[in-house]
Motif scaffolding. Sequence first.
Motif: not given
Length: 421
Positions: A337-345, A395-410
């Motif tokens: 069971e995986k949580v789908l990312p939220t579609e942004g604007p 690379l930090w901005l791109w990778a950290v967006a996946k690194d933290r759960a709260d960032y992945r939810a953004l």
Amino acid sequence: MSSREHRVPLPNSSYVFEVKRTCSALRESQKIEVSTAVIKGLLLSPSFCSSFKRVSGYHGLNFPLIFPSVLSEVNFLSVLSLLNFGSGYRVPLHRQTGRGAWDNIRALMFGLYLSSSTGQGDPLSAKGMQTISEQQIADLLSINLYVEQPHSGIPGMSISTLGGPLYDFVKLIVRTLRETGQILEHLGDPNLGTFVVRSLREAGAANDSADPDAGVDIILSRLVGALPAFQDMAMIDEQPVYCFKKALFLIHAIVIRFGNSNMPPFPLPNTSQIPVFTDNVLPSILVHLGVVDLSRSTAHGLHAIFPDASDKAKVDSRLALPPPLPNPHLQTGTDSEKVLPTEGPVLNEEQAYILRAAALDACERIVLVARSLDENCLKADQKWIRNITLPELDLWLWAVAKDRADYRALERFVLRDTVFF
């Protein structure tokens, strides 16, 4: 490519300079703020300081493949960069494959490369690219191109028809490959790697120039000048803006792969000061971190797209250390069971270019502010901040967006029907 994109003039001076100049000018004209104080807050934040060195080295360019030649590997990296788009299809891709756009393109490249060893021809050659079919791409990606629609004449019955967002995505891939293959064959190049290596050699003499961007400029002008899939540019309010994300990514990817060799197989340019590879991730994350302030950018309605971006409490929590992970022993459900990312604007092309330009210029400013930090005011374990580079920041901005759960939810903004990111 649309006729509108063809009407944008190519830069008439340094390509790197024009990318930086036009993006800065567009950010300022759209009243998008990037303040020094907020940048310093980011650079000295627990989030940045604790994760930068760890995640900024992940580039996703290591492949467990054995290439028969350097040219074969360059061609692989070149086509990978050519197809490095699809961010607008992130949610439907996750729904069908469990992977985002970049990981799906990596998987596609594996499939294309391995299928070249089956004796059925090389799909990564100029000729092979022109024969790629939509079903081949769908099979390699393991996605279904059919959608269920109600039968027009029989109530309660549905029929499967070609369509849906992933069918559009596959059509973009096929169109890009066929168009690029046709141009390469017209130029007399057997594959994209040959074109890239020739450009690298042509830029060789410029690599020793006093201008650190001279080598990149030549390669960039060759890629963008010849191949529409690299012509990442637009007219916004009658002014050109240049991003060239995929072409810049390709150049830096070659440097990452071959830059540590004592004797590189071809001249390599200096990419330490090239613009960031602006897509939908960088601007979205910078907005959520409070660095890119859209509150006064009303001309194209950007002030309203991320309504909680100005919430100071939320921004402060994102700059802090990540929240503790939940106790796995208390979680319910199955591993599948995986949580789908939220579609942004969902944005239009003009809005997307403005945001991407703002992010590119914001990164330029972040590095400048980092350089200006008073070394005497930094802790011993913070002095490295003054030496960060633009590619590392990207690379930090791109990778950290996946690194933290709260960032992945953004939420990340969405633009479909583009081959540029």
